[in-house]
Design an enzyme around this catalytic site. Structure first.
Site, mmCIF file in Angstrom:
data_model
loop_
_atom_site.group_PDB
_atom_site.id
_atom_site.type_symbol
_atom_site.label_atom_id
_atom_site.label_comp_id
_atom_site.label_asym_id
_atom_site.label_seq_id
_atom_site.Cartn_x
_atom_site.Cartn_y
_atom_site.Cartn_z
ATOM 1 C CE1 TYR A 71 -2.870 -0.709 7.860
ATOM 2 C CE2 TYR A 71 -4.789 -2.148 7.867
ATOM 3 C CZ TYR A 71 -4.159 -0.990 7.440
ATOM 4 O OH TYR A 71 -4.795 -0.124 6.589
ATOM 5 N NE ARG A 74 1.366 -1.257 4.786
ATOM 6 C CZ ARG A 74 1.916 -1.050 3.592
ATOM 7 N NH1 ARG A 74 1.924 -1.997 2.684
ATOM 8 N NH2 ARG A 74 2.464 0.106 3.304
ATOM 9 C CD GLN A 105 -0.218 10.900 1.065
ATOM 10 O OE1 GLN A 105 -1.206 10.289 0.694
ATOM 11 N NE2 GLN A 105 0.646 11.410 0.216
ATOM 12 C CG ASN A 106 4.993 7.084 4.024
ATOM 13 O OD1 ASN A 106 4.069 7.028 3.217
ATOM 14 N ND2 ASN A 106 6.240 7.289 3.678
ATOM 15 C CB VAL A 107 1.102 4.249 8.915
ATOM 16 C CG1 VAL A 107 -0.103 5.103 8.547
ATOM 17 C CG2 VAL A 107 1.186 3.041 7.969
ATOM 18 C CG ASP A 108 7.212 4.153 7.121
ATOM 19 O OD1 ASP A 108 7.507 5.226 7.669
ATOM 20 O OD2 ASP A 108 7.357 3.943 5.895
ATOM 21 C CG HIS A 123 -2.829 8.810 5.730
ATOM 22 N ND1 HIS A 123 -2.528 8.428 4.447
ATOM 23 C CD2 HIS A 123 -3.671 9.869 5.623
ATOM 24 C CE1 HIS A 123 -3.149 9.237 3.591
ATOM 25 N NE2 HIS A 123 -3.834 10.118 4.275
ATOM 26 C CB CYS A 160 -15.111 -1.436 25.975
ATOM 27 S SG CYS A 160 -14.259 -1.206 24.413
ATOM 28 C CB ALA A 241 13.104 8.871 -2.032
HETATM 29 P P1 OAD Z 1 1.131 5.161 -3.607
HETATM 30 O O1 OAD Z 1 1.440 3.718 -3.435
HETATM 31 O O2 OAD Z 1 -0.180 5.564 -4.172
HETATM 32 O O3 OAD Z 1 2.222 5.834 -4.574
HETATM 33 C C1 OAD Z 1 3.598 5.629 -4.380
HETATM 34 C C2 OAD Z 1 4.362 6.599 -5.234
HETATM 35 O O4 OAD Z 1 5.739 6.407 -4.965
HETATM 36 C C3 OAD Z 1 4.194 6.393 -6.760
HETATM 37 O O5 OAD Z 1 3.966 7.641 -7.372
HETATM 38 C C4 OAD Z 1 5.545 5.817 -7.190
HETATM 39 O O6 OAD Z 1 5.910 6.243 -8.502
HETATM 40 C C5 OAD Z 1 6.464 6.425 -6.164
HETATM 41 N N1 OAD Z 1 7.713 5.702 -5.929
HETATM 42 C C6 OAD Z 1 7.963 4.367 -6.092
HETATM 43 N N2 OAD Z 1 9.236 4.087 -5.763
HETATM 44 C C7 OAD Z 1 9.809 5.258 -5.380
HETATM 45 C C8 OAD Z 1 11.108 5.619 -4.906
HETATM 46 N N3 OAD Z 1 12.073 4.706 -4.761
HETATM 47 N N4 OAD Z 1 11.340 6.919 -4.616
HETATM 48 C C9 OAD Z 1 10.357 7.855 -4.760
HETATM 49 N N5 OAD Z 1 9.119 7.562 -5.178
HETATM 50 C C10 OAD Z 1 8.829 6.287 -5.490
HETATM 51 O O7 OAD Z 1 1.429 5.840 -2.215
HETATM 52 P P2 OAD Z 1 0.852 7.159 -1.575
HETATM 53 O O8 OAD Z 1 0.722 8.242 -2.586
HETATM 54 O O9 OAD Z 1 1.643 7.432 -0.359
HETATM 55 O O10 OAD Z 1 -3.576 5.860 2.822
HETATM 56 O O11 OAD Z 1 -0.566 6.668 -1.148
HETATM 57 C C11 OAD Z 1 -1.260 7.457 -0.282
HETATM 58 C C12 OAD Z 1 -2.141 6.658 0.583
HETATM 59 O O12 OAD Z 1 -2.764 5.603 -0.146
HETATM 60 C C13 OAD Z 1 -1.494 5.883 1.700
HETATM 61 O O13 OAD Z 1 -1.081 6.715 2.782
HETATM 62 C C14 OAD Z 1 -2.642 5.032 2.122
HETATM 63 C C15 OAD Z 1 -3.230 4.658 0.780
HETATM 64 O O14 OAD Z 1 -4.537 4.792 0.700
HETATM 65 C C16 OAD Z 1 -4.464 5.289 3.638
HETATM 66 O O15 OAD Z 1 -4.408 4.119 3.963
HETATM 67 C C17 OAD Z 1 -5.502 6.238 4.122
#
Ligand code: OAD
Length: 258
Positions: A71, A74, A105-108, A123, A160, A241
Protein backbone atom coordinates in the site's frame (compact mmCIF):
# COMPACT_ATOMS: atom_id res chain seq x y z
CA UNK A 1 -23.67 0.87 -29.74
CA UNK A 2 -19.94 0.46 -30.31
CA UNK A 3 -18.59 3.05 -32.66
CA UNK A 4 -17.27 6.13 -30.88
CA UNK A 5 -18.37 8.29 -33.81
CA UNK A 6 -21.93 7.52 -32.83
CA UNK A 7 -21.53 6.66 -29.16
CA UNK A 8 -20.04 9.94 -27.99
CA UNK A 9 -22.78 12.19 -29.41
CA UNK A 10 -25.40 9.75 -28.09
CA UNK A 11 -23.77 9.78 -24.66
CA UNK A 12 -23.61 13.58 -24.71
CA UNK A 13 -27.33 13.74 -25.52
CA UNK A 14 -28.17 11.37 -22.66
CA UNK A 15 -26.08 13.41 -20.22
CA UNK A 16 -27.61 16.67 -21.39
CA UNK A 17 -31.11 15.33 -20.82
CA UNK A 18 -30.37 14.08 -17.30
CA UNK A 19 -31.25 16.20 -14.25
CA UNK A 20 -29.02 13.94 -12.14
CA UNK A 21 -25.85 12.20 -13.34
CA UNK A 22 -23.77 9.65 -11.46
CA UNK A 23 -20.26 8.80 -12.57
CA UNK A 24 -19.09 5.41 -11.29
CA UNK A 25 -15.33 5.02 -11.57
CA UNK A 26 -12.89 2.16 -11.11
CA UNK A 27 -9.17 1.59 -11.36
CA UNK A 28 -9.14 2.16 -15.15
CA UNK A 29 -9.96 5.81 -14.49
CA UNK A 30 -6.43 6.30 -13.12
CA UNK A 31 -4.59 4.11 -15.63
CA UNK A 32 -3.86 7.10 -17.89
CA UNK A 33 -2.24 8.84 -14.91
CA UNK A 34 0.21 5.97 -14.56
CA UNK A 35 -1.48 4.18 -11.67
CA UNK A 36 -1.84 0.53 -12.64
CA UNK A 37 -5.32 -0.98 -12.41
CA UNK A 38 -5.98 -3.31 -9.54
CA UNK A 39 -5.88 -6.46 -11.65
CA UNK A 40 -2.81 -5.24 -13.51
CA UNK A 41 -0.98 -4.08 -10.40
CA UNK A 42 1.30 -7.04 -9.84
CA UNK A 43 4.57 -5.46 -10.93
CA UNK A 44 8.16 -5.50 -9.73
CA UNK A 45 8.53 -6.76 -6.18
CA UNK A 46 4.79 -7.42 -6.07
CA UNK A 47 4.64 -9.51 -9.25
CA UNK A 48 4.82 -12.71 -7.25
CA UNK A 49 1.73 -11.88 -5.20
CA UNK A 50 -1.87 -11.86 -6.29
CA UNK A 51 -3.26 -8.39 -5.41
CA UNK A 52 -6.41 -10.05 -4.12
CA UNK A 53 -4.23 -11.94 -1.67
CA UNK A 54 -2.62 -8.73 -0.41
CA UNK A 55 -5.95 -7.00 0.13
CA UNK A 56 -7.28 -8.99 3.08
CA UNK A 57 -7.09 -8.74 6.85
CA UNK A 58 -5.73 -12.28 7.02
CA UNK A 59 -2.83 -11.33 4.72
CA UNK A 60 -2.07 -8.28 6.86
CA UNK A 61 -2.06 -10.35 10.04
CA UNK A 62 0.24 -12.92 8.43
CA UNK A 63 2.58 -10.52 6.60
CA UNK A 64 2.05 -6.99 7.94
CA UNK A 65 5.24 -5.55 6.40
CA UNK A 66 4.43 -6.99 2.99
CA UNK A 67 0.88 -5.68 2.89
CA UNK A 68 1.79 -2.30 4.40
CA UNK A 69 4.69 -2.03 1.92
CA UNK A 70 2.39 -2.77 -1.02
CA UNK A 71 0.00 0.00 0.00
CA UNK A 72 2.92 2.36 0.68
CA UNK A 73 4.10 1.66 -2.90
CA UNK A 74 0.63 2.44 -4.27
CA UNK A 75 0.46 5.61 -2.19
CA UNK A 76 3.85 6.73 -3.55
CA UNK A 77 2.64 6.16 -7.12
CA UNK A 78 -0.46 8.21 -6.37
CA UNK A 79 1.54 11.10 -4.89
CA UNK A 80 3.74 11.17 -7.99
CA UNK A 81 0.77 10.96 -10.39
CA UNK A 82 -0.84 13.86 -12.23
CA UNK A 83 -4.58 13.62 -12.88
CA UNK A 84 -5.11 13.29 -16.65
CA UNK A 85 -7.47 15.22 -18.94
CA UNK A 86 -10.37 12.85 -18.20
CA UNK A 87 -10.29 13.93 -14.54
CA UNK A 88 -10.51 17.57 -15.58
CA UNK A 89 -13.32 16.69 -17.98
CA UNK A 90 -15.36 15.32 -15.06
CA UNK A 91 -14.81 18.58 -13.16
CA UNK A 92 -16.09 20.46 -16.24
CA UNK A 93 -19.04 18.07 -16.54
CA UNK A 94 -20.13 19.12 -13.06
CA UNK A 95 -20.74 22.61 -14.47
CA UNK A 96 -22.70 21.32 -17.49
CA UNK A 97 -25.38 19.22 -15.79
CA UNK A 98 -27.72 20.21 -12.94
CA UNK A 99 -26.45 17.60 -10.48
CA UNK A 100 -23.49 15.26 -10.58
CA UNK A 101 -21.95 12.86 -8.08
CA UNK A 102 -18.94 10.61 -8.47
CA UNK A 103 -19.00 7.21 -6.81
CA UNK A 104 -15.54 5.70 -6.94
CA UNK A 105 -14.03 2.35 -6.06
CA UNK A 106 -10.62 4.01 -6.17
CA UNK A 107 -8.62 4.80 -3.07
CA UNK A 108 -6.25 7.25 -4.78
CA UNK A 109 -8.14 10.49 -4.08
CA UNK A 110 -7.49 11.90 -7.57
CA UNK A 111 -11.09 13.06 -8.14
CA UNK A 112 -10.93 15.24 -5.05
CA UNK A 113 -7.40 16.43 -5.77
CA UNK A 114 -8.43 17.72 -9.19
CA UNK A 115 -11.47 19.55 -7.82
CA UNK A 116 -14.53 17.33 -8.24
CA UNK A 117 -16.83 18.35 -5.42
CA UNK A 118 -19.13 15.45 -4.66
CA UNK A 119 -17.04 12.29 -4.43
CA UNK A 120 -18.14 9.15 -2.59
CA UNK A 121 -15.29 6.74 -1.85
CA UNK A 122 -16.75 3.25 -1.58
CA UNK A 123 -13.47 1.46 -0.85
CA UNK A 124 -11.85 3.98 1.50
CA UNK A 125 -8.70 6.01 0.94
CA UNK A 126 -4.93 5.52 0.88
CA UNK A 127 -4.67 8.82 2.71
CA UNK A 128 -6.31 7.58 5.89
CA UNK A 129 -5.00 5.08 8.40
CA UNK A 130 -6.37 3.38 11.48
CA UNK A 131 -5.30 0.57 13.77
CA UNK A 132 -6.20 -3.01 13.01
CA UNK A 133 -7.91 -3.93 16.25
CA UNK A 134 -9.83 -0.84 17.39
CA UNK A 135 -9.78 1.28 14.22
CA UNK A 136 -8.35 4.23 16.16
CA UNK A 137 -7.42 6.87 13.57
CA UNK A 138 -3.69 7.32 12.88
CA UNK A 139 -2.33 10.54 11.32
CA UNK A 140 -1.34 10.04 7.66
CA UNK A 141 1.66 12.34 8.00
CA UNK A 142 3.18 9.87 10.44
CA UNK A 143 2.72 6.86 8.16
CA UNK A 144 6.09 5.72 6.79
CA UNK A 145 6.66 6.30 3.08
CA UNK A 146 9.63 4.14 2.05
CA UNK A 147 11.59 5.68 -0.83
CA UNK A 148 12.12 2.32 -2.46
CA UNK A 149 9.83 -0.49 -3.50
CA UNK A 150 10.13 -2.57 -0.36
CA UNK A 151 8.30 -4.27 2.44
CA UNK A 152 7.63 -1.86 5.30
CA UNK A 153 6.80 -2.54 8.93
CA UNK A 154 3.54 -0.76 9.89
CA UNK A 155 3.68 1.74 12.76
CA UNK A 156 1.84 0.99 16.01
CA UNK A 157 -1.32 2.68 17.23
CA UNK A 158 -0.48 5.37 19.80
CA UNK A 159 -3.51 4.43 21.89
CA UNK A 160 -3.52 0.62 21.93
CA UNK A 161 -0.34 -0.61 20.24
CA UNK A 162 -2.18 -2.49 17.50
CA UNK A 163 -0.54 -2.34 14.05
CA UNK A 164 -1.69 0.48 11.78
CA UNK A 165 -3.40 -0.40 8.49
CA UNK A 166 -4.57 1.64 5.52
CA UNK A 167 -8.21 2.70 5.77
CA UNK A 168 -9.22 0.84 2.64
CA UNK A 169 -11.89 -1.82 2.33
CA UNK A 170 -10.35 -5.25 2.11
CA UNK A 171 -11.96 -8.36 0.65
CA UNK A 172 -14.43 -9.77 3.14
CA UNK A 173 -15.02 -6.38 4.80
CA UNK A 174 -18.15 -4.25 4.77
CA UNK A 175 -18.28 -1.06 2.75
CA UNK A 176 -18.65 2.17 4.78
CA UNK A 177 -22.33 2.31 5.66
CA UNK A 178 -23.30 5.94 5.12
CA UNK A 179 -21.39 6.38 1.86
CA UNK A 180 -22.81 3.15 0.51
CA UNK A 181 -26.40 4.09 1.36
CA UNK A 182 -25.93 7.44 -0.37
CA UNK A 183 -24.36 5.81 -3.45
CA UNK A 184 -27.22 3.32 -3.73
CA UNK A 185 -29.83 6.08 -3.42
CA UNK A 186 -28.06 8.14 -6.10
CA UNK A 187 -27.88 5.16 -8.46
CA UNK A 188 -31.59 4.51 -8.04
CA UNK A 189 -32.52 8.12 -8.76
CA UNK A 190 -30.11 9.25 -11.50
CA UNK A 191 -31.17 9.58 -15.12
CA UNK A 192 -27.74 8.83 -16.57
CA UNK A 193 -24.83 6.82 -15.22
CA UNK A 194 -21.36 7.03 -16.70
CA UNK A 195 -19.39 3.89 -15.82
CA UNK A 196 -15.67 4.47 -16.29
CA UNK A 197 -12.78 2.02 -16.01
CA UNK A 198 -14.22 -0.77 -13.95
CA UNK A 199 -14.18 -4.48 -14.72
CA UNK A 200 -17.49 -4.98 -12.91
CA UNK A 201 -16.01 -7.96 -11.11
CA UNK A 202 -16.12 -6.67 -7.56
CA UNK A 203 -19.33 -6.66 -5.55
CA UNK A 204 -21.25 -4.83 -4.35
CA UNK A 205 -19.95 -1.88 -6.42
CA UNK A 206 -20.75 -3.75 -9.64
CA UNK A 207 -24.44 -3.50 -8.75
CA UNK A 208 -24.58 0.25 -9.21
CA UNK A 209 -25.01 0.30 -13.02
CA UNK A 210 -27.61 -2.46 -12.79
CA UNK A 211 -29.57 -0.50 -10.17
CA UNK A 212 -29.42 2.61 -12.34
CA UNK A 213 -30.57 0.70 -15.41
CA UNK A 214 -33.38 -0.96 -13.52
CA UNK A 215 -34.55 2.47 -12.35
CA UNK A 216 -34.68 3.75 -15.92
CA UNK A 217 -31.36 5.59 -16.25
CA UNK A 218 -29.26 5.53 -19.41
CA UNK A 219 -26.08 3.60 -18.67
CA UNK A 220 -22.95 4.64 -20.58
CA UNK A 221 -19.76 2.59 -20.35
CA UNK A 222 -16.30 4.09 -20.98
CA UNK A 223 -13.71 1.35 -21.20
CA UNK A 224 -11.20 0.19 -23.85
CA UNK A 225 -12.28 -3.43 -23.34
CA UNK A 226 -15.53 -5.34 -22.91
CA UNK A 227 -16.49 -5.97 -19.29
CA UNK A 228 -19.06 -7.77 -17.19
CA UNK A 229 -21.11 -4.58 -17.37
CA UNK A 230 -21.00 -4.01 -21.13
CA UNK A 231 -24.24 -5.88 -21.78
CA UNK A 232 -26.05 -3.69 -19.28
CA UNK A 233 -24.87 -0.47 -20.96
CA UNK A 234 -27.15 1.34 -23.40
CA UNK A 235 -24.18 3.17 -24.90
CA UNK A 236 -20.60 1.89 -25.01
CA UNK A 237 -17.69 4.26 -25.66
CA UNK A 238 -14.72 2.02 -26.37
CA UNK A 239 -11.61 3.94 -25.43
CA UNK A 240 -9.45 5.28 -22.65
CA UNK A 241 -10.85 7.57 -19.98
CA UNK A 242 -8.16 10.15 -20.81
CA UNK A 243 -9.45 10.42 -24.39
CA UNK A 244 -13.17 9.61 -24.21
CA UNK A 245 -14.16 11.86 -21.28
CA UNK A 246 -12.69 15.07 -22.80
CA UNK A 247 -14.37 14.17 -26.13
CA UNK A 248 -17.65 13.66 -24.32
CA UNK A 249 -17.44 17.02 -22.57
CA UNK A 250 -16.48 18.69 -25.87
CA UNK A 251 -19.55 17.16 -27.55
CA UNK A 252 -21.72 18.30 -24.66
CA UNK A 253 -20.32 21.84 -24.75
CA UNK A 254 -20.78 22.09 -28.54
CA UNK A 255 -24.34 20.83 -28.19
CA UNK A 256 -25.04 23.43 -25.51
CA UNK A 257 -24.00 26.31 -27.78
CA UNK A 258 -25.88 25.11 -30.86
P1 OAD B 1 -10.03 -3.65 -12.28
O1 OAD B 1 -8.55 -3.65 -12.22
O2 OAD B 1 -10.77 -4.90 -11.97
O3 OAD B 1 -10.51 -3.24 -13.75
C1 OAD B 1 -9.98 -2.11 -14.41
C2 OAD B 1 -10.82 -1.81 -15.62
O4 OAD B 1 -10.29 -0.64 -16.22
C3 OAD B 1 -10.79 -2.90 -16.72
O5 OAD B 1 -12.10 -3.15 -17.16
C4 OAD B 1 -9.95 -2.26 -17.83
O6 OAD B 1 -10.39 -2.67 -19.12
C5 OAD B 1 -10.25 -0.80 -17.61
N1 OAD B 1 -9.24 0.13 -18.12
C6 OAD B 1 -7.90 -0.09 -18.30
N2 OAD B 1 -7.31 1.02 -18.78
C7 OAD B 1 -8.28 1.96 -18.90
C8 OAD B 1 -8.29 3.33 -19.33
N3 OAD B 1 -7.17 3.94 -19.73
N4 OAD B 1 -9.48 3.98 -19.34
C9 OAD B 1 -10.62 3.36 -18.93
N5 OAD B 1 -10.66 2.09 -18.50
C10 OAD B 1 -9.51 1.38 -18.48
O7 OAD B 1 -10.50 -2.43 -11.40
P2 OAD B 1 -11.86 -2.18 -10.64
O8 OAD B 1 -13.03 -2.63 -11.44
O9 OAD B 1 -11.84 -0.78 -10.16
O10 OAD B 1 -11.25 -3.25 -4.38
O11 OAD B 1 -11.67 -3.13 -9.41
C11 OAD B 1 -12.53 -2.96 -8.36
C12 OAD B 1 -11.88 -3.30 -7.09
O12 OAD B 1 -11.06 -4.46 -7.22
C13 OAD B 1 -10.89 -2.32 -6.53
O13 OAD B 1 -11.51 -1.16 -5.97
C14 OAD B 1 -10.29 -3.14 -5.44
C15 OAD B 1 -10.17 -4.48 -6.13
O14 OAD B 1 -10.61 -5.50 -5.42
C16 OAD B 1 -10.83 -3.57 -3.16
O15 OAD B 1 -9.65 -3.61 -2.85
C17 OAD B 1 -11.95 -3.86 -2.22
Amino acid sequence: MNSDGVAIPAAARALRAAPRVVVATGAGMSQDSGIPTFRDAARGLWARYDPEELATEAAFRRHPARVFGWYAWRRRLVHAATPHAGYHALVALEGLVPELAIVTQNVDGLHTRVGSRRVLELHGSLERFSCLDARHPFPAERAPEPAADTECEPPRCEQCGSPVRPDVVWFGEMLPERVTAEAWALAASCRAMLVVGTSGLVQPAAQLPLIAREAGATVIEVNPDPTELSDAAHIVCRGRAGAVLPALVAALTQGATQ
